[in-house]
Design an enzyme around this catalytic site. Sequence first.
Site, PDB file in Angstrom:
ATOM      1  N   HIS A  98       0.817  -1.112   0.011  1.00  8.28           N
ATOM      2  CA  HIS A  98      -0.291   0.281  -0.068  1.00  8.28           C
ATOM      3  C   HIS A  98       0.770   1.403   0.407  1.00  8.28           C
ATOM      4  O   HIS A  98       0.776   2.515  -0.146  1.00  8.28           O
ATOM      5  CB  HIS A  98      -1.045  -0.139   0.880  1.00  8.28           C
ATOM      6  CG  HIS A  98      -2.549   0.742   0.778  1.00  8.28           C
ATOM      7  ND1 HIS A  98      -3.325   0.428   2.006  1.00  8.28           N
ATOM      8  CD2 HIS A  98      -2.079   1.708  -0.399  1.00  8.28           C
ATOM      9  CE1 HIS A  98      -4.358   1.081   1.015  1.00  8.28           C
ATOM     10  NE2 HIS A  98      -3.348   1.887   0.039  1.00  8.28           N
ATOM     11  N   ASP A 121      -9.403   0.224   4.621  1.00  4.09           N
ATOM     12  CA  ASP A 121      -8.104  -0.888   5.433  1.00  4.09           C
ATOM     13  C   ASP A 121      -9.170  -0.813   6.209  1.00  4.09           C
ATOM     14  O   ASP A 121      -9.749  -0.344   7.060  1.00  4.09           O
ATOM     15  CB  ASP A 121      -7.043   0.237   5.350  1.00  4.09           C
ATOM     16  CG  ASP A 121      -5.754  -0.036   5.294  1.00  4.09           C
ATOM     17  OD1 ASP A 121      -5.651  -1.311   5.773  1.00  4.09           O
ATOM     18  OD2 ASP A 121      -5.165   0.411   4.326  1.00  4.09           O
ATOM     19  N   HIS A 123      -6.620  -0.553   8.235  1.00  2.00           N
ATOM     20  CA  HIS A 123      -5.448   0.236   8.594  1.00  2.00           C
ATOM     21  C   HIS A 123      -5.342   1.434   8.010  1.00  2.00           C
ATOM     22  O   HIS A 123      -5.931   1.470   7.286  1.00  2.00           O
ATOM     23  CB  HIS A 123      -4.107  -0.704   8.803  1.00  2.00           C
ATOM     24  CG  HIS A 123      -3.499  -1.763   9.006  1.00  2.00           C
ATOM     25  ND1 HIS A 123      -4.085  -2.948   8.294  1.00  2.00           N
ATOM     26  CD2 HIS A 123      -3.198  -2.350  10.386  1.00  2.00           C
ATOM     27  CE1 HIS A 123      -3.302  -3.562   8.369  1.00  2.00           C
ATOM     28  NE2 HIS A 123      -3.170  -3.560  10.049  1.00  2.00           N
ATOM     29  N   ASP A 125      -2.286   3.473   7.774  1.00  2.73           N
ATOM     30  CA  ASP A 125      -1.539   3.793   7.453  1.00  2.73           C
ATOM     31  C   ASP A 125      -1.052   5.461   7.375  1.00  2.73           C
ATOM     32  O   ASP A 125      -0.628   5.191   6.317  1.00  2.73           O
ATOM     33  CB  ASP A 125      -1.447   3.105   5.595  1.00  2.73           C
ATOM     34  CG  ASP A 125      -2.064   2.029   5.288  1.00  2.73           C
ATOM     35  OD1 ASP A 125      -1.869   1.338   6.792  1.00  2.73           O
ATOM     36  OD2 ASP A 125      -2.171   0.918   4.194  1.00  2.73           O
ATOM     37  N   HIS A 138       4.417   0.815   3.881  1.00  2.00           N
ATOM     38  CA  HIS A 138       3.044   0.674   3.778  1.00  2.00           C
ATOM     39  C   HIS A 138       2.189   1.329   5.133  1.00  2.00           C
ATOM     40  O   HIS A 138       0.834   1.760   4.575  1.00  2.00           O
ATOM     41  CB  HIS A 138       2.885  -0.596   2.957  1.00  2.00           C
ATOM     42  CG  HIS A 138       2.664  -1.237   4.597  1.00  2.00           C
ATOM     43  ND1 HIS A 138       1.585  -3.097   4.311  1.00  2.00           N
ATOM     44  CD2 HIS A 138       2.878  -1.958   5.614  1.00  2.00           C
ATOM     45  CE1 HIS A 138       2.317  -3.367   5.036  1.00  2.00           C
ATOM     46  NE2 HIS A 138       2.775  -2.984   5.979  1.00  2.00           N
ATOM     47  N   ASP A 225      -7.558  -1.125   0.398  1.00  2.00           N
ATOM     48  CA  ASP A 225      -6.549  -2.166   0.631  1.00  2.00           C
ATOM     49  C   ASP A 225      -7.032  -4.156   1.246  1.00  2.00           C
ATOM     50  O   ASP A 225      -8.463  -3.247   1.964  1.00  2.00           O
ATOM     51  CB  ASP A 225      -6.156  -2.110   2.351  1.00  2.00           C
ATOM     52  CG  ASP A 225      -4.987  -2.592   2.931  1.00  2.00           C
ATOM     53  OD1 ASP A 225      -4.752  -4.005   2.752  1.00  2.00           O
ATOM     54  OD2 ASP A 225      -3.838  -2.672   3.278  1.00  2.00           O
ATOM     55  N   ASP A 227      -7.051  -5.833   3.044  1.00  2.00           N
ATOM     56  CA  ASP A 227      -7.229  -6.303   4.130  1.00  2.00           C
ATOM     57  C   ASP A 227      -7.712  -5.742   4.686  1.00  2.00           C
ATOM     58  O   ASP A 227      -8.439  -6.406   6.182  1.00  2.00           O
ATOM     59  CB  ASP A 227      -5.481  -6.863   4.647  1.00  2.00           C
ATOM     60  CG  ASP A 227      -5.410  -4.547   5.563  1.00  2.00           C
ATOM     61  OD1 ASP A 227      -6.758  -4.029   5.478  1.00  2.00           O
ATOM     62  OD2 ASP A 227      -4.272  -4.823   5.291  1.00  2.00           O
ATOM     63  N   GLU A 270      -1.888  -4.962  -1.796  1.00  2.00           N
ATOM     64  CA  GLU A 270      -1.888  -6.169  -0.570  1.00  2.00           C
ATOM     65  C   GLU A 270      -2.390  -7.097  -1.016  1.00  2.00           C
ATOM     66  O   GLU A 270      -2.510  -8.218  -0.018  1.00  2.00           O
ATOM     67  CB  GLU A 270      -2.397  -5.548   0.451  1.00  2.00           C
ATOM     68  CG  GLU A 270      -1.702  -4.357   1.330  1.00  2.00           C
ATOM     69  CD  GLU A 270      -0.336  -4.061   1.638  1.00  2.00           C
ATOM     70  OE1 GLU A 270      -0.422  -5.213   2.362  1.00  2.00           O
ATOM     71  OE2 GLU A 270      -0.181  -2.760   1.850  1.00  2.00           O
TER      72      GLU A 270
END
Length: 301
Positions: A98, A121, A123, A125, A138, A225, A227, A270
């Site tokens: 990412h 996401d 996260h 980031d 990332h 992302d 994830d 990702e």
Amino acid sequence: KTIAIVGCPFSGGQPKHGVDKGPIHLVEAGLITQLEELGWHVLFDGHHQFEEISTASDPPIGILKNPRLVSHVCECVANVAGEHVRNGHLPVTLGGDHSLAMGTISGTLNSYPDACVVWVDAHADINTIDTTTSGNIHGMPVSFLLGLGPRIPEFSWVKPLLKPERLVYIGLRDLDAGEKKILKDNNIRAFSMHHVDKYGIGRVVEMALDHVNPNRDLPIHLSFDVDALDPSVAPSTGTPVRGGLSFREGHYICEAIHETGLLVALDLMEVNPSLADAESVRQTVAVGCSLVRSALGESLL
Ligand code: ARG
Ligand code: MN
Ligand code: MN
């Protein structure tokens, strides 16, 4: 109606091997034909070949790992994706990790300074060199785009073109302490999985767009992302976090953004085909393809 596939076999923003194979698997799974079947003209002339920068000539800056490599690759991606945007094409960037979004979003904002970013996401980031505990870039691209944290000369090409009020998150559930503070201090709107549970995905997307795009007239960059999805849905990724978006919730976000008619750039990041068993890889790659199709107009009816 032209899409440009920007295949980015790059893993330098994080330590796990294999995420550089993500774009190759997505294309081999038939993504390009699938998009053509939706009526798009698709440009793709092979995955990007990035110049190597050896670890010997790329020592850490503070705790940041592979800083010159990540910076250089992202600058190339900014130029390539930015050129597609300038030509009126919609770049679909396939990661890779990412950190690449530092490049893609720079490319978008160069042509569309008023564009908003929807970042989906687990996260945020948004670590800076002062808050990251991993040193994996990332986990940091958003802070560069916003111009937060100390200036790092090696990244001076990244212009702080993103305004905090033009950024919104959906799906968050794993933030570092420093990241929580950054979101608060900068008044950045974020919808965590708690909000998805509370309001449902329909209301969450509506509230997210009301915030970054109140009149529904600004271009949208969607950075997805994989994830963000629950690990039961997308297992093959480097930093899975349980309690994520369902298959439908992920697709709903993409469908709703397509419906605005404002999408100008899309990232799918990702996917790591080296993690997990063959069936999990197949499932994750297939989900990646179908998220992209949903964002580009595939509808259920
Ligand atoms: N917050 C953690 C870090 O800074 C995890 C970041 C994960 N990012 C991602 N793009 N999967 O390292
Ligand atoms: Mn993530
Ligand atoms: Mn991410």
